[in-house]
Scaffold this motif. Structure first.
Motif, PDB file in Angstrom:
ATOM      1  N   TRP A 305       0.898   0.315  -8.248  1.00  0.00           N
ATOM      2  CA  TRP A 305       0.622   0.571  -6.976  1.00  0.00           C
ATOM      3  C   TRP A 305       1.259  -0.266  -6.091  1.00  0.00           C
ATOM      4  N   GLY A 306       2.163  -1.448  -6.600  1.00  0.00           N
ATOM      5  CA  GLY A 306       3.149  -2.093  -5.616  1.00  0.00           C
ATOM      6  C   GLY A 306       4.394  -1.379  -5.438  1.00  0.00           C
ATOM      7  N   VAL A 309       2.813   1.051  -2.584  1.00  0.00           N
ATOM      8  CA  VAL A 309       2.616   0.199  -1.267  1.00  0.00           C
ATOM      9  C   VAL A 309       4.083   0.251  -0.525  1.00  0.00           C
ATOM     10  N   VAL A 324      -0.373  -3.084   7.164  1.00  0.00           N
ATOM     11  CA  VAL A 324      -0.498  -2.900   5.437  1.00  0.00           C
ATOM     12  C   VAL A 324      -1.648  -3.560   4.827  1.00  0.00           C
ATOM     13  N   GLY A 340      -4.318  -4.049   1.101  1.00  0.00           N
ATOM     14  CA  GLY A 340      -2.869  -4.490   0.822  1.00  0.00           C
ATOM     15  C   GLY A 340      -2.684  -5.136  -0.214  1.00  0.00           C
ATOM     16  N   GLY A 341      -3.819  -5.595  -1.063  1.00  0.00           N
ATOM     17  CA  GLY A 341      -3.432  -6.385  -2.238  1.00  0.00           C
ATOM     18  C   GLY A 341      -4.166  -6.096  -3.517  1.00  0.00           C
ATOM     19  N   ALA A 342      -4.006  -6.460  -4.724  1.00  0.00           N
ATOM     20  CA  ALA A 342      -4.518  -5.966  -5.992  1.00  0.00           C
ATOM     21  C   ALA A 342      -6.209  -5.961  -6.079  1.00  0.00           C
ATOM     22  N   ARG A 346      -5.199  -2.299 -13.289  1.00  0.00           N
ATOM     23  CA  ARG A 346      -4.349  -1.177 -13.385  1.00  0.00           C
ATOM     24  C   ARG A 346      -4.689  -0.676 -14.794  1.00  0.00           C
TER      25      ARG A 346
ATOM     26  N   CYS B  77       2.077  -8.584  -1.482  1.00  0.00           N
ATOM     27  CA  CYS B  77       0.825  -8.034  -1.417  1.00  0.00           C
ATOM     28  C   CYS B  77      -0.085  -8.839  -2.057  1.00  0.00           C
ATOM     29  N   THR B  78      -0.150 -10.253  -1.641  1.00  0.00           N
ATOM     30  CA  THR B  78      -0.700 -11.115  -2.255  1.00  0.00           C
ATOM     31  C   THR B  78      -1.814 -11.871  -1.321  1.00  0.00           C
ATOM     32  N   ILE B 112       5.259  -6.890  -7.889  1.00  0.00           N
ATOM     33  CA  ILE B 112       4.298  -6.830  -6.807  1.00  0.00           C
ATOM     34  C   ILE B 112       2.882  -7.153  -7.007  1.00  0.00           C
ATOM     35  N   GLY B 113       2.243  -7.953  -6.327  1.00  0.00           N
ATOM     36  CA  GLY B 113       0.662  -8.087  -6.285  1.00  0.00           C
ATOM     37  C   GLY B 113       0.152  -8.945  -7.110  1.00  0.00           C
TER      38      GLY B 113
END
Lengths: 389, 389
Positions: A305-306, A309, A324, A340-342, A346, B77-78, B112-113
């Protein structure tokens, strides 16, 4: 069946000797009327193959009786001589059918920059006229004759409650993943409509089907979608009805193009929701669908997903307003990114199905749009480095 | 040597335990002055990592004393917590150095993330301050600590006749081919310049170097290029002189980024000439450089000018006016396309060298621009499907 299911049409496909291998390479579609309504949309590429230049002018009056299509050569970047070859093809067919050359549309697909072998091509056109027929075999031979790297022929049809039929054949197996491989489509209908209605219906239908298969910003030199209407059903359709019917057949064919994309292991459906406008949603979906890193991750069964995004973030704010912090990303039903974040892990995502569904919520409005693409695989690289087109 | 060759700088790189594997993952660059001039350019992506958000504000006053860089995590994205982590990093270093937190710039690269492991990171910063040094070892350790998928560290330097030195380190091995993999660059100079000069020189230099390596339209969430000026040489430079020196080092590093691109087998230099304007030339070069079909053809050692011409044709006329009939394409010195059609035989082209030179003449004006990219290979797909970033 497909293009000869609507009343008033005959077709044929045969091996004329244009391709080096003894394969079908010439198709002919004839509209026997009573009407000869035609509409077409062409590639947005500024480099337009000779058949595109010819057909664009020929269809400008909203009329055409026949379409002749060849694989085995694109007749693009072939100069005035190449245009002359297309002209000769149309004239030859027109003479045989006793119609005007400008009522003949021409489509070609294959390698760019080489002249077509005119002798076998013209002889093939003569044979094709003799072979014209309606029915399963005619449709099958025509849909096969336009194939290049396609692994299967693509056909579709729909019958409306009013009895009107729309049928279609398509070729294309590389435009999807992405850029420049030719898409050729012939759609037929026995609806009784005028040229303006056919034109509006075709544009409306392609806008959300063929145009949504990756990249209309980078079509090939030869992309062509033609709609022929014979009026043989005697049933008049309004623009909306015809648009819907043409869209149904076009969506079916477009989905088949994705499924047959060169070397793909996943069909990827990118849906963007909650955008301020459809254009904004489409721009974000297209950017994600064109990202090689997203496509390679999907090949690796990684719901990354990173990368999704980050691809969305490449769309300028003026094109697609969103924050975002409001983004969410759902892959195959698992919301891996929220705010916009985890979010969910996954590892919960099952990436094994052939179809990958990426849903992005922009949290900015109520419009949506979708794009179909494929993953980026070893086989894609292999086919597009080994095959000269 | 590189960043500590200019007088007034110390640096270090070490393994702080941010990466899972015991590899160097933390670098520190310190400007001992007398001046603390700084300029930076950041990713155009709307999704900006926490360190980008922090550094953008911190450098706004044209001053910075230190840059702390980590690999092993992008801190993108954190959310607010991720920004707080960057803030804590800057404050921790500032306390140790007895400077203000806003004089510390932060760069991160990796997945990311995910949040950064702050305990080892902060302990690593403490160790880094103790390890600061000038010289070959310091430069080598810093350039190694910012590597992710890079196979080699990238360093460059230039010494002007006036004695002024500009040095630089860079990481990046994927942005090139294409999209989204982080590029981090730290440039240092002992020139005595003010903030406005540094800013103008950095922007001028990056525009024709780092921005010309494929796609500034789609940078990663973390891309950052920083220039620090210590003034320790006592030599004042004008904007033009400094721009040229920074451009020399940037061009060297950019070329190294291309040469180390993940999985590439060819470095591809696309040069577009005879355009109406530099922007037009750049747009055409970028479209060719981004075409997967062109890139796959080059991997297959196929000088496929049809794909090159078709890619050029995808640029809207309003962006790059030219006539297709005036196009010529030369691949590795052989003019395979002239006047928009076939010219010399493609079999004459030697595609075996690592570098492929594609020269396109638009026949429309006198401006030119170039883009560096790579071919699309099996290894590219492998690295970007197997490596989660």
């Amino acid at each position: 069946m497909s293009i000869t299911r609507p009343r008033g049409f005959r077709a044929v496909g045969l091996a004329a000797g244009i391709k080096a291998a003894p394969k079908k390479d010439l198709a002919l579609v004839l509209n026997d009327g009573p009407r000869d309504v035609a509409a077409a949309v062409f590639t947005a590429n500024r480099v337009q193959a000779a058949p595109v230049q010819w057909s664009r002018r020929a269809v400008a009056d909203g009329r055409a009786r026949a379409v002749v299509l060849n694989s085995g050569g694109a007749n693009a970047c072939t100069g005035p001589e190449g245009f002359q070859d297309t002209h000769r093809t149309a004239e030859h067919l027109a003479d045989l059918l006793d119609i005007a050359a400008q009522d003949v549309l021409v489509c070609s697909t294959g390698l760019i920059g080489e002249r077509l072998p005119m002798e076998p091509l013209l002889a093939g056109v003569t044979s094709a006229v003799d072979g014209l027929d309606a029915g399963e075999e005619a449709d099958a031979s025509a849909s096969r004759a336009i194939m290049t790297t396609d692994s299967v022929p693509k056909t579709a049809e729909v019958t409306l409650p009013s009895g009107v039929v729309v049928g279609g054949i398509a070729k294309g197996a590389g435009m999807l993943a992405p850029q420049l491989a030719t898409m050729l489509v012939v759609l037929t209908t026995d609806a009784d409509v005028d040229a303006a209605t056919a034109e509006e219906a075709l544009r409306g239908a392609t806008r959300t089907t063929f145009d949504r298969v990756d990249s209309d910003a980078c079509m090939s030199t030869n992309d062509t979608v033609i709609l022929l209407a014979s009026g043989a059903s005697g049933v008049t359709l309004g623009v909306q009805e015809l648009t819907e019917a043409v869209r149904t057949v076009s969506a079916d064919l477009a989905r088949q193009l994705v499924a047959d994309a060169e070397g793909a292991s996943h069909d990827v459906h990118v849906v963007v929701r909650s955008a301020t406008a459809e254009d904004a949603a489409e721009a974000v979906a297209r950017e994600i669908a064109r990202s090689n890193l997203v496509k390679a991750a999907i090949f690796g069964n990684d719901p990354n997903w990173g990368r999704i995004v980050a691809a969305a973030g490449c769309v300028p704010e003026a094109v697609a307003p969103f924050a975002v912090e409001d983004l969410s990303v759902t892959v195959n039903g698992v919301e891996v990114c929220r705010g916009g974040g985890a979010h969910r892990d996954r590892s919960e995502v099952d990436m094994t199905p052939r179809e990958t569904l990426i849903e992005v919520d922009l949290g900015a409005g109520s419009a949506s749009a979708d794009i179909w693409t494929n993953d980026l695989t070893h086989d894609y690289v292999e086919e597009n480095s080994a095959y000269s087109s």
